[in-house]
Motif scaffolding. Structure first.
Motif, mmCIF file in Angstrom:
data_model
loop_
_atom_site.group_PDB
_atom_site.id
_atom_site.type_symbol
_atom_site.label_atom_id
_atom_site.label_comp_id
_atom_site.label_asym_id
_atom_site.label_seq_id
_atom_site.Cartn_x
_atom_site.Cartn_y
_atom_site.Cartn_z
ATOM 1 N N VAL A 97 -9.715 -1.682 15.898
ATOM 2 C CA VAL A 97 -9.400 -1.297 14.525
ATOM 3 C C VAL A 97 -10.691 -1.110 13.722
ATOM 4 O O VAL A 97 -10.901 -0.066 13.119
ATOM 5 C CB VAL A 97 -8.485 -2.349 13.866
ATOM 6 N N SER A 148 -4.529 5.600 6.463
ATOM 7 C CA SER A 148 -3.588 4.528 6.752
ATOM 8 C C SER A 148 -3.834 3.960 8.156
ATOM 9 O O SER A 148 -4.070 4.712 9.098
ATOM 10 C CB SER A 148 -2.162 5.086 6.654
ATOM 11 N N GLY A 149 -3.805 2.654 8.252
ATOM 12 C CA GLY A 149 -3.959 2.012 9.552
ATOM 13 C C GLY A 149 -5.394 1.871 10.013
ATOM 14 O O GLY A 149 -5.657 1.506 11.152
ATOM 15 N N CYS A 150 -6.364 2.120 9.111
ATOM 16 C CA CYS A 150 -7.756 2.046 9.551
ATOM 17 C C CYS A 150 -8.307 0.629 9.435
ATOM 18 O O CYS A 150 -9.406 0.355 9.870
ATOM 19 C CB CYS A 150 -8.624 3.024 8.750
ATOM 20 N N GLY A 151 -7.532 -0.283 8.837
ATOM 21 C CA GLY A 151 -7.975 -1.676 8.825
ATOM 22 C C GLY A 151 -8.419 -2.191 7.467
ATOM 23 O O GLY A 151 -9.122 -3.195 7.386
ATOM 24 N N LYS A 152 -7.970 -1.552 6.400
ATOM 25 C CA LYS A 152 -8.377 -1.999 5.061
ATOM 26 C C LYS A 152 -7.790 -3.374 4.738
ATOM 27 O O LYS A 152 -8.499 -4.283 4.295
ATOM 28 C CB LYS A 152 -7.921 -0.978 4.000
ATOM 29 N N SER A 153 -6.492 -3.510 4.980
ATOM 30 C CA SER A 153 -5.861 -4.811 4.717
ATOM 31 C C SER A 153 -6.474 -5.887 5.598
ATOM 32 O O SER A 153 -6.660 -7.029 5.173
ATOM 33 C CB SER A 153 -4.357 -4.730 4.970
ATOM 34 N N THR A 154 -6.788 -5.496 6.818
ATOM 35 C CA THR A 154 -7.400 -6.439 7.750
ATOM 36 C C THR A 154 -8.720 -6.970 7.181
ATOM 37 O O THR A 154 -9.004 -8.165 7.258
ATOM 38 C CB THR A 154 -7.638 -5.735 9.098
ATOM 39 N N HIS A 157 -5.220 4.109 -1.652
ATOM 40 C CA HIS A 157 -5.117 5.375 -0.934
ATOM 41 C C HIS A 157 -5.552 6.522 -1.823
ATOM 42 O O HIS A 157 -5.686 7.652 -1.378
ATOM 43 C CB HIS A 157 -3.644 5.648 -0.588
ATOM 44 N N GLU A 217 -4.033 -2.386 -2.535
ATOM 45 C CA GLU A 217 -3.168 -1.342 -3.100
ATOM 46 C C GLU A 217 -2.223 -1.914 -4.148
ATOM 47 O O GLU A 217 -1.008 -1.754 -4.056
ATOM 48 C CB GLU A 217 -2.343 -0.679 -1.995
ATOM 49 N N ARG A 270 -9.377 4.968 12.582
ATOM 50 C CA ARG A 270 -9.526 3.909 13.552
ATOM 51 C C ARG A 270 -10.162 4.441 14.837
ATOM 52 O O ARG A 270 -9.777 5.538 15.262
ATOM 53 C CB ARG A 270 -8.112 3.378 13.841
ATOM 54 N N PHE A 279 -7.202 -5.790 18.152
ATOM 55 C CA PHE A 279 -5.918 -6.489 18.236
ATOM 56 C C PHE A 279 -5.317 -6.257 19.605
ATOM 57 O O PHE A 279 -5.316 -5.124 20.083
ATOM 58 C CB PHE A 279 -4.939 -5.978 17.177
HETATM 59 N N1 LIG Z 1 -1.670 -9.031 13.462
HETATM 60 C C1 LIG Z 1 -1.840 -7.834 14.044
HETATM 61 N N2 LIG Z 1 -1.597 -7.665 15.356
HETATM 62 C C2 LIG Z 1 -1.762 -6.473 15.941
HETATM 63 N N3 LIG Z 1 -2.200 -5.395 15.315
HETATM 64 C C3 LIG Z 1 -2.482 -5.484 14.013
HETATM 65 C C4 LIG Z 1 -2.313 -6.706 13.302
HETATM 66 N N4 LIG Z 1 -2.669 -6.513 12.015
HETATM 67 C C5 LIG Z 1 -3.024 -5.222 11.931
HETATM 68 N N5 LIG Z 1 -2.927 -4.600 13.124
HETATM 69 C C6 LIG Z 1 -3.269 -3.211 13.403
HETATM 70 O O1 LIG Z 1 -4.493 -2.968 12.790
HETATM 71 C C7 LIG Z 1 -4.508 -1.675 12.222
HETATM 72 C C8 LIG Z 1 -4.974 -1.759 10.786
HETATM 73 O O2 LIG Z 1 -4.024 -2.476 10.020
HETATM 74 P P1 LIG Z 1 -4.214 -2.633 8.456
HETATM 75 O O3 LIG Z 1 -2.991 -3.249 7.942
HETATM 76 O O4 LIG Z 1 -5.495 -3.321 8.187
HETATM 77 O O5 LIG Z 1 -4.325 -1.110 7.994
HETATM 78 P P2 LIG Z 1 -4.543 -0.537 6.546
HETATM 79 O O6 LIG Z 1 -5.832 0.197 6.557
HETATM 80 O O7 LIG Z 1 -4.386 -1.602 5.537
HETATM 81 O O8 LIG Z 1 -3.364 0.511 6.466
HETATM 82 P P3 LIG Z 1 -2.491 0.920 5.198
HETATM 83 O O9 LIG Z 1 -3.338 1.786 4.366
HETATM 84 O O10 LIG Z 1 -1.362 1.703 5.807
HETATM 85 O O11 LIG Z 1 -2.066 -0.329 4.520
HETATM 86 C C9 LIG Z 1 -3.140 -1.110 12.404
HETATM 87 O O12 LIG Z 1 -3.198 -0.178 13.445
HETATM 88 C C10 LIG Z 1 -2.286 -2.268 12.795
HETATM 89 O O13 LIG Z 1 -1.343 -1.867 13.731
#
Ligand SMILES: Nc1ncnc2c1ncn2[C@@H]1O[C@H](COP(=O)(O)OP(=O)(O)OP(=O)(O)O)[C@@H](O)[C@H]1O
Ligand SMILES: [Mg+2]
Lengths: 276, 271
Positions: B26, B46-52, B197, B164, B215, B15
Motif C-alpha cells: 500500500v 482512493s485506496g492509496c493508503g491515506k487513512s492508513t 479527495h 475526509e 498504490r 497488508f
Molecule cells: N486492515 C487491513 N487489512 C488489509 N488491507 C487493508 C487494511 N487496511 C487497509 N487495507 C488496504 O490498504 C489500502 C489503503 O487503504 P486506506 O483505507 O488507507 O485507503 P485510502 O487512501 O484512505 O482510501 P479512500 O480514499 O478510499 O478512503 C486499501 O487497498 C485497503 O484494501
C-alpha cells in the motif's frame, strides 16, 4: 361553583385526550376479551366443560386457591426458583458473553463449546438435573438458569462483538484506559443487547422451572398443574396457567420499563427497535 | 525540519491478502513532515493508503517499514497527543452532545467546573450552544460533524488528524464547515493533517498539499500554497493566485486518476 366553571372548561381538552389515550391502550385487550367470551359461550355447548372448563369456573377456582391459601406454598416455591434461576442465568450469561466478546483469545477457545451446547435441547436435561441436584428447588433453578444463560450469553456476546471498532479507537486516542473504555463504550454499547437478552429470557426461565417441576417435584406451580391435569381438574390447570401468565406479563412489563429508562437515548433518537 | 511536529519517515506498509493471494503493497516509502501550526492536506487516489497513514500517526497501526515520529519520538502505541476526526462523526449515540464533547476531558481527569466551562466554550465555537442535551440521533449530519470537531478541539491536541471530515456533507454545509475550520484552526494555531479527495478543498484550506500516487503509493508532489488568509472558501476562484495553485496540484494529481478500466464513463474534467 360558578367561578369554577371556566377553569373546568379550560381543562376539558386534557382529560379528553387522556381518555382517548387510555382507550387506545385498551384496544389490544379486545381480542383477549373476545376469546374469553367465546370460551365461556362454547364451554358446555361446543365442547364438554370437563375438557376445557370455563372462565367463570377458572376465576372461581383462582379465588378459592388464594382464599384457602392452598396455592401459596406452590407459588412461593416456584417464585423462588424462578428468581434464582433467572438471576443466575442472567449473571452468568452477561459475564461470559462480555468476557468472550472482549477477548478474541478466550472466544477462540470457548466459542465452539458454547455454540455446541447452545444446540442441545435443554429440556432433555431435566431428568439428569433431577438426578444431580435432587427433586428440590436445586434442579429447577439449574434448568431455568441454563436456559436463561444461553440466551443472554448469545445476545451479549453478539452485542459486544458488534461494538464499532472506530469508536473504540477514537476513545483510546482521546485518552481512555481499559477501564474507561469499558465504562464509556463497551457497557453502554452492549446494554441494548443485555436488555434484549434479559427480556427474551423471561419466558424461558418459566419454561425451565415448570418443566423441572413437571418432571419431579415436591412443591411448585408445575407440580400443581400436573396434579390438576391428572385428576381431571381443568379449572385448576387453567388457574395455574393464568398465574404463570400473570407472572410472565408482569415481568415483561417491568423489563420493558427498565429498558426504556436505561436506553432513553435509543427511543429519543428514533433508532430503537420498534418493539420497546 | 527542526520545527516538525509530525514526521513520516520512509513509511512502508504491506497488508496480507485474504486467503493465499499476494500481499498488497500500500505505502512505498512515504516521506513528509508537518510543521508546528501548519495545515497540511493530503490527497491521493482512493485506496492509496491515506487513512492508513493517519492510523499510524494515531498509533493505532504500526507500519511494516519506517517510522512515524511525533515531536522527535517514534510512535509506538496509541498516541494520545493527537486528535482524530473521522469521516463519519462517530459521536457516542448513548451520550448527549454535551457528554460527548466532555468525554476527552473526563478521560483526562479534568475537574467538573473546568469541564463545564470548556464544553460551553467548545459548543459555542462550533455554533451548537442550546443543543447540549440532545442525543446524536436528534442532530443533523452537519451538526453531528460539528460536535465531532468540538469533541476533538476541546482537549487542544498537539496535532489534529482529519480523515475526509466533510466528505459526507452536502455542498453548502461543507463550505460553511470549511470556513469554520479555517477560523477555528487559525484561532487555535492548530497543527492539522487533513485528508481529502477534493483538490479545491485542499488548496483553499491548506498551507501545503501532499499528493500521493496510486498504490503502492509514494509522495508525488509536496506543493506549498501561498495564498493569503483568511481565504474565501465559498468562491475559491476569487482568491488571488488560486488558479495557479490549483493547477500546480491538479497537474500532478491528474496523472493518477481516471486510469482504471471502465472506459466509457471516465471523463477528464477541465481544470
Ligand atoms: N486492515 C487491513 N487489512 C488489509 N488491507 C487493508 C487494511 N487496511 C487497509 N487495507 C488496504 O490498504 C489500502 C489503503 O487503504 P486506506 O483505507 O488507507 O485507503 P485510502 O487512501 O484512505 O482510501 P479512500 O480514499 O478510499 O478512503 C486499501 O487497498 C485497503 O484494501
Ligand atoms: Mg480513507
Amino acid at each position: 361553583m360558578t367561578d369554577l366553571a371556566p377553569s373546568t372548561a379550560a381543562q376539558a381538552p386534557a382529560p379528553r385526550r387522556t381518555i382517548r389515550g387510555y382507550a387506545a391502550r385498551l384496544v389490544p385487550l379486545l381480542p383477549g376479551l373476545a376469546l374469553i367470551a367465546f370460551w365461556q359461550w362454547a364451554s358446555g355447548r361446543l365442547v364438554r366443560e370437563v375438557y376445557v372448563s370455563k372462565p367463570t369456573a377458572v376465576a372461581a377456582r383462582l379465588y378459592e386457591l388464594f382464599a384457602t391459601g392452598e396455592i401459596v406454598p406452590h407459588l412461593w416455591t416456584t417464585a423462588q426458583e424462578l428468581v434464582l434461576g433467572y438471576a443466575i442465568g442472567v449473571a452468568g450469561g452477561v459475564a461470559a458473553g462480555y468476557a468472550l466478546g472482549r477477548s478474541p483469545r478466550l472466544a477462540r477457545v470457548f466459542e465452539p463449546y458454547v455454540m455446541a451446547f447452545y444446540g442441545v435441547p435443554k429440556i432433555a436435561l431435566a431428568p439428569l438435573f433431577i438426578i444431580w441436584f435432587g427433586i428440590g428447588p436445586g434442579s429447577k433453578i439449574a434448568l431455568s438458569a441454563i436456559m436463561v444463560f444461553f440466551l443472554v450469553f448469545y445476545n451479549v456476546y453478539t452485542g459486544v462483538r458488534a461494538v464499532d471498532r472506530e469508536i473504540v479507537d477514537l476513545t483510546l486516542v482521546m485518552g481512555a484506559n481499559q477501564r474507561q473504555l469499558t465504562r464509556h463504550v463497551y457497557l453502554p454499547a452492549a446494554a441494548p443487547f443485555v436488555m434484549l437478552g434479559m427480556r427474551l429470557a423471561i419466558p424461558y426461565s418459566v419454561i425451565g422451572v415448570i418443566v423441572g417441576e413437571f418432571t419431579s417435584a415436591t412443591q411448585g406451580l408445575g407440580l400443581f398443574i400436573h396434579v390438576a391435569s391428572s385428576t381431571y381438574d381443568p379449572a385448576g390447570v387453567f388457574a395455574g396457567i393464568a398465574i404463570l401468565l400473570a407472572f410472565v406479563l408482569g415481568a415483561g412489563f417491568l423489563a420493558a420499563r427498565l429498558e426504556r429508562r436505561l436506553l432513553r437515548w435509543r427511543t429519543l433518537s428514533g433508532v430503537g427497535p420498534s418493539e420497546i | 525540519m527542526t520545527d516538525a511536529v509530525l514526521t513520516f519517515a520512509d513509511i512502508r506498509q504491506t497488508f496480507p491478502a485474504p486467503g493465499d493471494g499476494a500481499p498488497t503493497r500500500v505505502l512505498d516509502g512515504i516521506d513528509f513532515a508537518v510543521g508546528r501550526g501548519e495545515f497540511v492536506a493530503v490527497i491521493g487516489p482512493s485506496g492509496c493508503g491515506k487513512s492508513t497513514l493517519l492510523q499510524m500517526a494515531a498509533g493505532l497501526l504500526a507500519p511494516t517499514g519506517g517510522e512515524v515520529r511525533h515531536r522527535g519520538r517514534r510512535i509506538a502505541g496509541v498516541n494520545r497527543a493527537v486528535g482524530f476526526v473521522p469521516q463519519q462523526a462517530k459521536l457516542f449515540p448513548w451520550k448527549t452532545l454535551a457528554e460527548n464533547v466532555e468525554l476527552p476531558l473526563l478521560l483526562r481527569g479534568i475537574g467538573p467546573a473546568e469541564r463545564r466551562d470548556r464544553v460551553g466554550a467548545a459548543l459555542r465555537a462550533v455554533g451548537l450552544d442550546g443543543f447540549e442535551g440532545h442525543y446524536p440521533g436528534q442532530l443533523s449530519g452537519g451538526m453531528q460533524k460539528r460536535g465531532s470537531i468540538a469533541r476533538t478541539l476541546i482537549y487542544e491536541p498537539d496535532v489534529i488528524l482529519m480523515d475526509e471530515p466533510f466528505g459526507a456533507l452536502d455542498a453548502q454545509t461543507r463550505m460553511v464547515m470549511q470556513d469554520d475550520l479555517q477560523a477555528l484552526s487559525r484561532a487555535a494555531g492548530a497543527t492539522i493533517v487533513f485528508i481529502t479527495h477534493d483538490i479545491t478543498e485542499a488548496v483553499v484550506l491548506a498551507d501545503r498539499v501532499v499528493v500521493l500516487s496510486q498504490r503502492p503509493s509514494r509522495v508525488l508532489a509536496d506543493v506549498a500554497i501561498d495564498l493569503p488568509r483568511p481565504r474565501d472558501v465559498f468562491e475559491p476562484f476569487r482568491n488571488p493566485g488560486f488558479d495557479a495553485a490549483y493547477d500546480a496540484v491538479w497537474s500532478r494529481f491528474r496523472t493518477q486518476i481516471g486510469l482504471p478500466s471502465r472506459g466509457p464513463r471516465v471523463r477528464e474534467p477541465a481544470p
